[in-house]
Design an enzyme around this catalytic site. Structure first.
Site, PDB file in Angstrom:
ATOM      1  N   HIS A 194       0.849  -1.157   0.035  1.00 13.64           N
ATOM      2  CA  HIS A 194       0.119  -0.011   0.000  1.00 13.64           C
ATOM      3  C   HIS A 194       0.981   1.338   0.021  1.00 13.64           C
ATOM      4  CE1 HIS A 194      -3.947  -1.804   0.591  1.00 13.64           C
ATOM      5  NE2 HIS A 194      -3.504  -2.699   1.287  1.00 13.64           N
ATOM      6  N   ASP A 201      -7.555  -2.922  -1.627  1.00 16.10           N
ATOM      7  CA  ASP A 201      -8.295  -3.841  -0.541  1.00 16.10           C
ATOM      8  C   ASP A 201      -9.782  -3.598  -1.201  1.00 16.10           C
ATOM      9  OD1 ASP A 201      -6.058  -4.269   0.757  1.00 16.10           O
ATOM     10  OD2 ASP A 201      -6.725  -3.048   2.555  1.00 16.10           O
ATOM     11  N   TYR A 228      -6.499 -15.700   5.617  1.00 21.38           N
ATOM     12  CA  TYR A 228      -5.190 -15.073   5.808  1.00 21.38           C
ATOM     13  C   TYR A 228      -5.454 -13.958   6.872  1.00 21.38           C
ATOM     14  CZ  TYR A 228      -0.759 -12.970   4.954  1.00 21.38           C
ATOM     15  OH  TYR A 228       0.508 -12.226   5.119  1.00 21.38           O
ATOM     16  N   HIS A 231      -7.603 -10.434   7.100  1.00 21.17           N
ATOM     17  CA  HIS A 231      -8.074 -10.256   5.825  1.00 21.17           C
ATOM     18  C   HIS A 231      -9.649 -11.027   5.472  1.00 21.17           C
ATOM     19  CE1 HIS A 231      -4.278  -9.023   5.258  1.00 21.17           C
ATOM     20  NE2 HIS A 231      -4.600  -8.369   3.974  1.00 21.17           N
ATOM     21  N   ASP A 233     -12.218  -9.657   6.001  1.00 18.62           N
ATOM     22  CA  ASP A 233     -13.389  -8.539   5.655  1.00 18.62           C
ATOM     23  C   ASP A 233     -13.006  -7.931   4.278  1.00 18.62           C
ATOM     24  OD1 ASP A 233     -11.316  -6.982   6.637  1.00 18.62           O
ATOM     25  OD2 ASP A 233     -12.340  -5.662   8.022  1.00 18.62           O
ATOM     26  N   HIS A 234     -11.912  -8.285   3.657  1.00 20.40           N
ATOM     27  CA  HIS A 234     -11.753  -7.580   2.412  1.00 20.40           C
ATOM     28  C   HIS A 234     -10.836  -8.542   1.763  1.00 20.40           C
ATOM     29  CE1 HIS A 234      -8.189  -6.289   4.708  1.00 20.40           C
ATOM     30  NE2 HIS A 234      -7.572  -6.276   3.549  1.00 20.40           N
ATOM     31  N   HIS A 236      -7.278  -8.541  -0.421  1.00 22.78           N
ATOM     32  CA  HIS A 236      -6.426  -7.545  -0.856  1.00 22.78           C
ATOM     33  C   HIS A 236      -5.602  -8.152  -2.078  1.00 22.78           C
ATOM     34  CE1 HIS A 236      -2.033  -5.702  -0.365  1.00 22.78           C
ATOM     35  NE2 HIS A 236      -1.968  -6.558  -1.159  1.00 22.78           N
TER      36      HIS A 236
HETATM   37 ZN   LIG Z   1      -4.152  -4.555   1.666  1.00 24.60          ZN
END
Ligand SMILES: [Zn+2]
Length: 252
Positions: A194, A201, A228, A231, A233-234, A236
């Site tokens: 990022h 994301d 993972y 992660h 809730d999204h 990446h």
């Molecule tokens: Zn990310």
């Protein structure tokens, strides 16, 4: 020409006018068939195929970077080699064009339709990609502002390919570029993608696993999703060029 037959008794100037109009029509149709229109972002001026090189090839590569094949990554090097041919062919197929791997007017016109005047793909904007903590711009990260911005552009073109492959349903970006202060405040990894403008994301109309699985086809070397740590809730995705995929709950 049939249009003149039957007009013999008309005044000569009328006949000549009709011939002139017919000629213009033919010229217009011919121009439409053989050349691409100018574009507010970037206009290609020649047909490109394997063996070509230059800035126009590089501009093309940025826009087809989301079509490298499963687990692959297209080099943005201005050299039209076999990988660029394959990416152009996959792009053409994705949009129902004749898939010959040669970038000509038909391919360029589709790209013009898909890009805004600032060169971003039509379904994504720089403002979705910039400072993820509510700030704006691409400064304060690991690279120069211009390099970060260029990474964000390529990321958006790969996202456009992912979005299209998933039926053109909206993808929502919950976080993309982060400055160092922003990355620290959200608990991001110290070397997070990022910080480079290369990551997004995602949430959206699809399940997180659906996006993670499909992203493998569109040039994303980094994919982290459900199962993972951090992660659930999204999903990446990032455009690193070695594959690091982990979404155990999705079988990835
Ligand atoms: Zn990310």
């Amino acid at each position: 020409m049939p249009i003149i037959v039957g007009l013999r008794r008309q005044p000569l100037h009328l006949v000549m006018a009709l011939v002139f109009v017919a000629g213009l029509l033919v010229a217009t149709i011919a121009a439409t068939a053989t050349s691409a229109r100018a574009d507010g972002c970037y206009t290609w001026t020649r047909t490109l195929s394997q063996g070509a090189s230059g800035e126009d090839v590089r501009q093309l590569q940025i826009r087809v970077a989301g079509y490298p094949g499963y687990g692959q990554h297209l080099s943005i090097d201005g050299q039209y080699g076999p990988h660029t041919t394959a990416a152009v062919r996959d792009f053409q197929a994705a949009y129902g064009l004749s898939a010959d791997g040669v970038a000509g007017p038909q391919t360029f016109n589709k790209l013009y339709q898909l890009q805004d005047d600032d060169c971003t793909p039509i379904h994504f904007t720089y403002s979705e990609m910039d400072d993820g903590c509510g700030g704006s711009g691409f400064d304060g990260g690991a690279l120069s502002e211009s390099a970060t911005r260029a990474n964000a552009l390529r990321t958006m073109w790969e996202l456009e390919a992912l979005r299209h492959a998933l039926g053109d349903q909206p993808l929502h970006i919950s976080s993309a570029f982060r400055s160092y202060p922003c990355n620290s405040s959200v608990g991001g990894a110290s070397n997070s993608q990022h910080l480079y403008g290369t990551a997004a994301d995602l949430t959206g109309a699809h399940s997180l696993c659906t996006m993670a699985a499909q992203a493998r086809h569109h040039g994303f070397g980094g994919i982290f999703g459900p199962g993972y740590p951090g992660h659930d809730d999204h999903t990446h995705v990032d455009i690193r060029t070695s594959n690091a995929w982990s979404a155990p709950s999705c079988g990835i």
